[in-house]
Design a protein around this motif. Structure first.
Motif, PDB file in Angstrom:
ATOM      1  N   GLU A 262       0.842  -1.206   0.000  1.00 32.91           N
ATOM      2  CA  GLU A 262       0.000   0.000   0.000  1.00 32.91           C
ATOM      3  C   GLU A 262       0.870   1.246   0.000  1.00 32.91           C
ATOM      4  O   GLU A 262       1.952   1.228   0.602  1.00 32.91           O
ATOM      5  CB  GLU A 262      -0.914   0.007   1.229  1.00 32.91           C
TER       6      GLU A 262
ATOM      7  N   ARG B 291      -1.351   5.230  -6.360  1.00 32.56           N
ATOM      8  CA  ARG B 291      -0.012   5.332  -5.778  1.00 32.56           C
ATOM      9  C   ARG B 291       0.843   6.333  -6.566  1.00 32.56           C
ATOM     10  O   ARG B 291       1.562   7.141  -5.971  1.00 32.56           O
ATOM     11  CB  ARG B 291       0.658   3.946  -5.797  1.00 32.56           C
TER      12      ARG B 291
ATOM     13  N   TYR C  36       1.583   8.756   9.076  1.00 34.60           N
ATOM     14  CA  TYR C  36       1.947   9.803   8.103  1.00 34.60           C
ATOM     15  C   TYR C  36       0.909  10.926   8.028  1.00 34.60           C
ATOM     16  O   TYR C  36       1.260  12.095   8.119  1.00 34.60           O
ATOM     17  CB  TYR C  36       2.164   9.184   6.713  1.00 34.60           C
TER      18      TYR C  36
END
Ligand code: Z5A
Length: 227
Positions: A55, A66, A120
């Motif tokens: 991922e 992505r 994140y």
């Protein structure tokens, strides 16, 4: 790592028949890519039928997302857009690949999952963990990884390794503070759920980290097969 409970992870069907879901996490440069191969080999040695994935990504649409998410020269994304795209890719990944694999009894080994969103977006970019928890609940329902292996190292060390390796992506351009916040959330989450997390010191020499990862995976397999 202590005892795990299959039923706590997926209330949708015969949990005891489904495969296990293992995730590798950590900040950039801790050695996830290197250790994915070690974990994969340990699972193959244990004769597990395995799906390896990552991922953001893992499906055709996820890999397209992505590219949008990691391209350092791409169009700017707001924090909300970035977070929702991570979860859009994840929703597709769960629907197309992860849940079907688990439900047919395969094991899934994934390079990053929702802990990365907590680290994140939640902490690094300071969206806050509460918003991530809402999306996690919506997209995953009760499904959580059965084992999260966190490769842990000081950001100063990990980023030096990552930079020596090659060109940086959008995230790797972030400040040291960003990665200190991300690391702390990984450690906090491991502390809050010790039954599902294993923290490995990734500042050790490569061979020692590999041995620790292989031993952690083998221990988990043994525990899963006994339960
Ligand atoms: N992201 C997000 O923001 N939110 C989310 O929900 C999700 C992801 C799912 C995906 O990148 C990016 O997406 C990621 C978070 C974000 N941010 N970034 N960037 P990724 O996961 O595909 O890639 P990465 O995190 O950048 O991983 P990496 O840079 O490839 O690092 P790594 O896989 O952890 O390290 P490595 O490539 O295995 O090792 C780095 C170098 O160190 C290499 O030269 C190795 O040979 C060396 N190395 C490794 N271990 C050692 C030891 N023990 N000693 C010495 N040298 C070592």
């Amino acid at each position: 790592m202590t005892e795990h409970n299959h039923e706590a992870n997926d209330g949708t069907r015969h949990d005891t028949e489904r495969g296990a879901f293992i995730v590798l996490e950590g900040i950039e440069g801790v050695g996830k890519t290197t250790q994915m191969a070690v974990a994969e080999q340990a699972l193959k040695d244990a004769a597990k039928s395995l799906v390896c994935t990552r991922e953001p990504g893992g499906t055709a649409a996820g890999e397209a997302l992505r590219s949008v998410l990691l391209d350092k020269d791409g169009a700017p994304l707001s924090l909300e857009a970035e977070t929702l795209l991570m979860f859009a890719a994840r929703a597709n990944h769960l629907h197309e690949k992860i849940r079907p694999a688990l439900n047919r009894g395969d094991w899934v080994l994934c390079d990053r999952f929702t802990d990365a969103s907590y680290a994140y977006q939640g902490a690094g970019r300071q969206l806050g963990v509460a918003r991530i928890a809402v999306l996690e609940k919506w997209v995953q329902a009760e499904l959580r990884p059965d084992l999260v292996i966190i490769l842990d190292a000081e950001p100063e060390l990990a980023l030096t390794r990552a930079k020596n390796r090659g060109p940086v992506d959008r995230f790797e351009q972030e400040s040291l503070d960003f990665f200190h916040r991300a690391r702390q959330v990984y450690l906090d989450r491991a502390k809050a759920h010790p039954e599902r997390y294993a923290v490995i010191d990734a500042s050790m020499p490569l061979e020692a980290v590999s041995q620790a990862v292989a031993a952690t995976v083998a221990g988990f397999v043994h525990q899963w097969d006994q339960s």
